[in-house]
Design a protein around this motif. Structure first.
Motif, PDB file in Angstrom:
ATOM      1  N   GLU A 196      13.879   6.167  43.438  1.00 22.46           N
ATOM      2  CA  GLU A 196      14.859   5.375  42.701  1.00 22.46           C
ATOM      3  C   GLU A 196      14.575   5.377  41.203  1.00 22.46           C
ATOM      4  N   GLU A 197      13.334   5.187  40.838  1.00 21.59           N
ATOM      5  CA  GLU A 197      12.969   5.156  39.421  1.00 21.59           C
ATOM      6  C   GLU A 197      13.425   6.427  38.711  1.00 21.59           C
ATOM      7  N   PHE A 198      13.199   7.569  39.339  1.00 23.15           N
ATOM      8  CA  PHE A 198      13.571   8.848  38.723  1.00 23.15           C
ATOM      9  C   PHE A 198      15.085   9.014  38.655  1.00 23.15           C
ATOM     10  N   LEU A 199      15.798   8.673  39.711  1.00 23.20           N
ATOM     11  CA  LEU A 199      17.251   8.831  39.713  1.00 23.20           C
ATOM     12  C   LEU A 199      17.898   7.974  38.633  1.00 23.20           C
ATOM     13  N   VAL A 200      17.408   6.753  38.466  1.00 25.99           N
ATOM     14  CA  VAL A 200      17.926   5.876  37.413  1.00 25.99           C
ATOM     15  C   VAL A 200      17.635   6.485  36.040  1.00 25.99           C
ATOM     16  N   ASP A 236      20.483   7.974  33.347  1.00 26.00           N
ATOM     17  CA  ASP A 236      20.558   7.392  32.008  1.00 26.00           C
ATOM     18  C   ASP A 236      20.317   8.456  30.942  1.00 26.00           C
ATOM     19  N   ALA A 237      19.334   9.322  31.172  1.00 25.71           N
ATOM     20  CA  ALA A 237      18.977  10.329  30.176  1.00 25.71           C
ATOM     21  C   ALA A 237      20.108  11.319  29.935  1.00 25.71           C
ATOM     22  N   LEU A 238      20.906  11.593  30.949  1.00 24.06           N
ATOM     23  CA  LEU A 238      21.949  12.611  30.841  1.00 24.06           C
ATOM     24  C   LEU A 238      23.319  12.059  30.481  1.00 24.06           C
ATOM     25  N   ASN A 239      23.562  10.784  30.781  1.00 21.43           N
ATOM     26  CA  ASN A 239      24.937  10.298  30.742  1.00 21.43           C
ATOM     27  C   ASN A 239      25.199   9.117  29.825  1.00 21.43           C
ATOM     28  N   THR A 240      24.218   8.673  29.078  1.00 20.71           N
ATOM     29  CA  THR A 240      24.447   7.564  28.155  1.00 20.71           C
ATOM     30  C   THR A 240      24.082   7.992  26.739  1.00 20.71           C
ATOM     31  N   LYS A 241      24.723   7.353  25.786  1.00 16.82           N
ATOM     32  CA  LYS A 241      24.404   7.647  24.385  1.00 16.82           C
ATOM     33  C   LYS A 241      22.942   7.331  24.103  1.00 16.82           C
ATOM     34  N   ARG A 242      22.462   6.270  24.719  1.00 16.67           N
ATOM     35  CA  ARG A 242      21.053   5.909  24.572  1.00 16.67           C
ATOM     36  C   ARG A 242      20.159   7.039  25.061  1.00 16.67           C
ATOM     37  N   GLY A 243      20.509   7.628  26.211  1.00 17.63           N
ATOM     38  CA  GLY A 243      19.711   8.716  26.766  1.00 17.63           C
ATOM     39  C   GLY A 243      19.718   9.946  25.890  1.00 17.63           C
TER      40      GLY A 243
END
Length: 558
Positions: free
Chosen positions: A147-151, A155-162
């Motif tokens: 779960e930790e990795f999937l989250v 986030d890393a691929l699909n958010t501006k923050r990521g």
């Protein structure tokens, strides 16, 4: 306000940013609650790219949740039997189970994937738990491991923050010092890689499978999942042609079979393999004969009886054994221990194979399977050794398809990145490359044998290969790697050797690195342990780097 992510973009303007949610149905969803009219700064809604390149995560053995098809004892049909949730608890359930109960509950023919595992309550770019579980299928895989990795990956691929704080720091960095050796030299993440990725949407999915069954059958499940994911990500405003697969351990074998044996190569943009036992792992033999090591034994089995009850009857598990492409003579028999070990016999020879020489050897004290441990539940329809031998043949055929004689390096998707552990000094990273039965001593057992101090009867070990193979009779096998054998008035004690190879604690470097020949790039990372590999920050960044490199090869659709 709902769905509000505090954020400042590169212009340093305070913005209220709304992430568009992809709930896995092919449609984008935006939710925003009315705010006080005094708040007149702009609400910025980021529109998702029209090109979609889904990520499908394929877990390792025991990484998929399983449920019963038909009732077993007090457990009803449909009841979960193998679920590794984020809160743990499974270890306690399995510690008390005897071999017969393990065999009945983990029957490949009476289990299926269970989709009700733990998932996050909600995610900014996906939606609530229902969307995550039903549309992204995260509930099929063990939350405690993944779960930790999937989250993180979503986030890393699909958010501006990521993009700002995870992807951009990769640009122009050489991570050889932090990660470890790289085949052919390190290729840096470029600014163009990140810029290209911003034009693509990367919804993250999972694909559980029944790891008890053959990996070829599991590949068919993955094949259907790929088709489904591509279908739901095509619509009036979204276009999807391919997916990227990210695998853990045995999931790599499933993905390779799906790509190269089931004709799905053109639907896969590339594969990132993590800690894959490309040619098998010596630890599989060790666990069948001596049980699992460390705290894992609470779940996997503390001795040969517990492990064999499941292993002998599970084609998928048997496919983790060293294959015909593993280094020869990896099972060694001899005298003395450690650095003083003297090899008297080793199998398989370079011109032989481990199936006939080890796994199907019947009744030899050093062969893989003790026949009396195959069917502890006494299932009336079970044919004992014949059923086990059939499962070994299934493993042989699968291995031969992935690595046919004319292509011993094995079949791999042409766009493959592999990550593996190469630790050597730390005991947690060492594993079994070779497995040795070491004779630690010989003892007199005549009338002078002293039970209170048997070591007083120890004599110099004088053991020939012929005597070791043909004349000794087993008097005790403790199921934890200790065997006592006698001949005449003498007794010999053999013990399975300790870890001898670098790796990740499970897969030895010789197997993890075997994918080099079929990979565009391989990264040998230090400090990696097998089960928690994707919870390691270096491993996560290496995975993201590999995904960005694969995505760069994918055209952005108009």
């Amino acid at each position: 306000m709902s769905d509000h992510i505090p954020y400042k973009d590169e212009r340093s303007d305070p913005l209220r940013l709304v992430e568009v949610k992809d709930e896995g149905t092919g449609s984008d969803v935006v939710r925003w609650s009315l705010t006080n009219r005094n708040l007149n700064d702009p609400v910025v809604i980021t529109v998702r790219p029209t090109t979609v390149l889904p990520i499908i995560f394929v877990p390792g053995i025991m990484g998929s949740n399983l449920a019963l098809i038909n009732a077993v004892g007090k457990k009803s049909a449909g009841a979960p039997v193998w679920v590794f949730n984020s809160g743990g608890g499974m270890a306690w359930d399995w510690t008390s189970l005897n071999p017969a109960e393990r065999q009945r509950l983990l029957d490949p023919a009476n289990t299926r994937v269970y989709a009700g595992g733990d998932v996050p309550d909600s995610m900014d770019a996906i939606g609530d738990a229902s969307a995550i579980r039903n549309n992204r299928f995260w509930g099929e895989v063990g939350a405690g491991s993944y779960e930790e990795f999937l989250v993180w990956l979503s986030d890393a691929l699909n958010t501006k923050r990521g993009i700002l704080f995870t992807q951009k720091p990769l640009i122009d960095k050489n991570f050889t010092k932090d990660w470890g050796p790289v085949s052919g030299g390190f290729i840096k993440t470029e600014k163009d890689d990140v810029d290209h990725a911003t034009k693509i949407s990367f919804p993250v999915y999972a694909c559980g499978y029944n790891w008890l069954q053959s990996n070829f059958e599991s590949a068919k499940i993955l094949q259907k999942r790929i088709a489904h994911v591509i279908k739901v990500n095509n619509g009036p405003s979204r276009k999807c042609e391919k997916v990227i697969l990210v695998t853990h351990s045995m999931g790599g074998l499933v993905a390779r079979a799906c790509s190269e044996l089931l004709g799905m190569q053109d639907k896969i943009a590339g594969i990132v393999h993590g800690v894959m036992p490309a040619t098998g792992a010596g630890v599989a033999y060790k666990r069948v004969r001596a049980g699992s090591e460390g705290t894992a034994q609470l779940v996997l089995g503390r001795n040969a009886e517990a492990v064999s009850a499941v292993f002998a009857n599970a084609p998928g598990a048997l496919q983790l054994l060293p294959s015909h492409t593993y280094p020869s003579e990896w099972l060694q028999l001899g005298v003395n221990t450690g650095k003083n070990f003297k090899k008297l016999h080793a199998v398989p020879a370079a011109d032989k194979n481990p199936y006939d020489e080890i796994y199907l050897k019947r009744g030899e004290w050093w062969s893989l399977m003790r026949e009396e441990l195959i069917n502890p539940a006494g299932v009336s329809t079970h044919r004992g050794w014949a059923d086990y031998a059939g499962n070994v043949e299934t493993a042989r055929k699968f291995h031969n398809k992935l690595a046919p004689p004319e292509l011993l390096k094995g079949k791999y998707h042409p766009v493959t990145y592999s990550l593996y552990g190469c630790g050597d000094d730390d005991s947690d990273e060492r594993t079994w490359g070779n497995v040795r039965w070491e004779c630690e001593g010989a003892y007199r057992i005549d009338h002078a044998y002293r039970m209170d101090n048997p070591f007083s009867n120890k004599v110099p070990t004088d053991l020939s290969k012929a005597k070791m193979l043909n004349e000794l009779r087993v008097t005790n096998d403790d199921g934890n790697g200790g065997i006592s054998m006698v001949q005449g008035k003498m007794m010999w004690n053999f013990e399975l050797s300790g870890k001898d190879s670098g790796g990740d604690g499970t897969v030895p470097t010789c197997s993890g690195s075997a994918a080099n020949a079929g990979s565009l790039k391989s990264y040998a990372l230090t400090g990696i342990e097998h089960e928690p590999a994707y919870r390691n920050s270096h491993f996560q960044l290496a995975t993201l780097h590999s995904i960005l490199k694969i995505a760069r090869r994918v055209r952005v659709l108009a």
